[in-house]
Design an enzyme around this catalytic site. Structure first.
Site, PDB file in Angstrom:
ATOM      1  NE  ARG A  18      -2.496  -1.560   2.962  1.00 48.03           N
ATOM      2  CZ  ARG A  18      -3.267  -1.663   4.587  1.00 48.03           C
ATOM      3  NH1 ARG A  18      -4.203  -0.797   4.815  1.00 48.03           N
ATOM      4  NH2 ARG A  18      -2.789  -2.663   5.306  1.00 48.03           N
ATOM      5  CG  ASN A 363      30.369  43.300   7.452  1.00 40.12           C
ATOM      6  OD1 ASN A 363      29.575  43.629   8.402  1.00 40.12           O
ATOM      7  ND2 ASN A 363      30.282  43.789   6.249  1.00 40.12           N
TER       8      ASN A 363
END
Length: 449
Positions: A18, A363
């Site tokens: 199934r 950064n």
């Protein structure tokens, strides 16, 4: 229970037709983990030392998967499917070793809780030969009923064979069972196949044990714990139940989920106290989040480690190997893969960082890309402490940007930059008066042709 030896026999031979899948049913996943692994972990938590897996369909695939989550395990092949008792006896060799307790479980019940298994083992320790795990439901139709008398379990009756009085019973068979090792083979060998289907039913062991004068009892679990999965619909239902349990446990542990139902966890997700998770966040396998972290909305994390005080997202993606140190920032539309973002470093937006180290306090400007792949091999980008990478820069690995270096916006860098240097890697700008108008006119004429 640590003084009692235990063998878990996990039945995993079903074809799962199934499910409509080439993948064996028990390997379909709930919370990123095969159902069979969930069952195994529950047994491990209940003190099961050794495991016997009864396999059939896809035996080689299932056996290979088992090696990834179970030790002291052996597989036994059920060559014919002749019922649950027949499947259990496929592991006769393991049963014959003489364990105190046997746990008989199914590989498609991923929600089983270890406490249920511990309770069954405790009843064995109290002198019961067989213990059946049951559940209660207001709609028992279709389930086998557990028939009790004076606190003992006397039979398991299939729904179609129940009397009217028995059909009113809402205590149902959950399928899982504990058997005293010293009685196991004698009882299992007495089970016959004299029934309409010609199969050997494990449930017959209850009446056989009673007939032999042995004690039999039932122990109760929640309906969810006994839930078997036979289709993709039921798989989704199991996933939803598991997620609900996990969200509750996470919140009770000190984590804030603003919209719990929109957050998806994996089985191994670790998340610390005072962490805030905004809506629509997905935690894939292998994620470890420390305390005091904020995960903003629509972020996707997998195989990542995030240290305390970090800030992730929104719309961030942390891929396997991403490692954020304390107070790191990974912002919106940033992807990090196999890279370390060190303490206080910021990668705020619109950036790809792969195979890299971002130094402490560095950064990274918007639009930056670490060009880590040449089509054949991966290379590393090393960005130093306090470096500043201007927006829209491409860093062609392998490359090292030194501590404190400054990379001008729009640069394409192919060579190392020494510490504290200023690097330009862009073509010189040249303006040609009137050429823009000429270009538009030429394109216009070409389009009309």
């Amino acid at each position: 229970m640590t003084e009692r030896s235990c063998l878990s026999i996990i039945l995993a031979a079903g074809e799962g037709t199934r499910m409509k899948s080439a993948l064996p049913k028990v390997l379909h996943k709930v919370a990123g983990l095969p159902m069979l692994a969930h069952v195994t972990h529950a047994a491990q938590e209940a003190g099961a030392g050794d495991f016997a897996y009864v396999v059939g369909h896809g035996a080689e695939t299932v056996t290979k998967a088992i090696a990834g989550f179970a030790q002291n395990a052996k597989t036994y092949v059920q060559t014919e499917r002749l019922g649950t008792a027949h499947a259990v006896l496929a592991a006769r060799e393991a049963i014959a070793r003489g364990y105190d307790d046997l746990l008989v479980m199914f590989g498609d019940t991923p929600l089983i809780e270890s406490g249920v298994l511990k309770a069954a083992r405790e009843k064995l320790a109290d002198g019961n030969a067989v213990v059946v795990v049951g559940f209660r439901t207001p709609n028992p139709a279709g389930y086998g009923r557990l028939i009790e008398k004076n606190g003992a379990l006397v039979a398991i009756r299939e729904d179609k064979e129940c009397t009217e009085a028995e059909r009113a019973i809402n205590f149902c068979n959950g399928g899982l069972m504990a058997i005293a090792g010293k009685h196991a083979l004698a009882l299992l060998d007495k089970i016959d196949n004299k029934n309409a289907k010609g199969e050997f039913y494990l449930t017959d062991i209850v009446e056989l044990a009673n007939a032999a004068g042995l004690k039999v009892a039932a122990t109760e679990a929640s309906f969810e714990s006994a839930l078997g999965v036979n289709s993709r619909v039921e798989l989704a239902e199991a996933e939803a139940i598991w997620q609900q349990r996990k969200r509750r446990a996470v919140m009770l542990s000190g984590v804030t989920l603003i919209d719990p139902t929109s957050v998806h966890f994996s089985a191994d997700t670790e998340i610390g106290v005072d962490t805030l998770v905004e809506p629509n966040v997905f935690f894939g396998p292998g994620v470890k989040i420390a305390s005091n972290v904020t995960i903003h909305a629509f972020s996707h994390l997998e195989g990542a480690t995030v240290a305390s005080g970090s800030d992730v997202g929104p719309y961030a993606r942390l891929r396997p190997g991403a490692e954020l140190h304390e107070k790191a920032k990974v912002g919106n539309f940033v992807e990090i893969k196999k890279a370390v973002v060190e303490t206080g470093a910021k990668v705020n937006h619109l950036t790809y960082i792969g195979d890299a180290r971002i130094g402490e306090g560095a950064n990274i400007g918007a639009g930056t890309i670490t060009c880590n792949y040449d089509g054949f091999s991966k290379f590393v980008t090393n960005i130093g402490k306090g470096a500043f990478i201007g927006s829209n820069s491409s860093l062609v690995a392998p490359i090292t940007i030194g501590d404190g270096a400054y990379v001008a916006s729009g640069s394409v860098l192919t060579e190392d930059v020494e510490p504290d240097a200023l690097a330009f890697g862009r073509a010189r700008q040249k303006n040609l008066p009137g050429k823009g108008r000429e270009l538009r006119e030429r394109f216009s004429r070409a389009a009309k042709k």
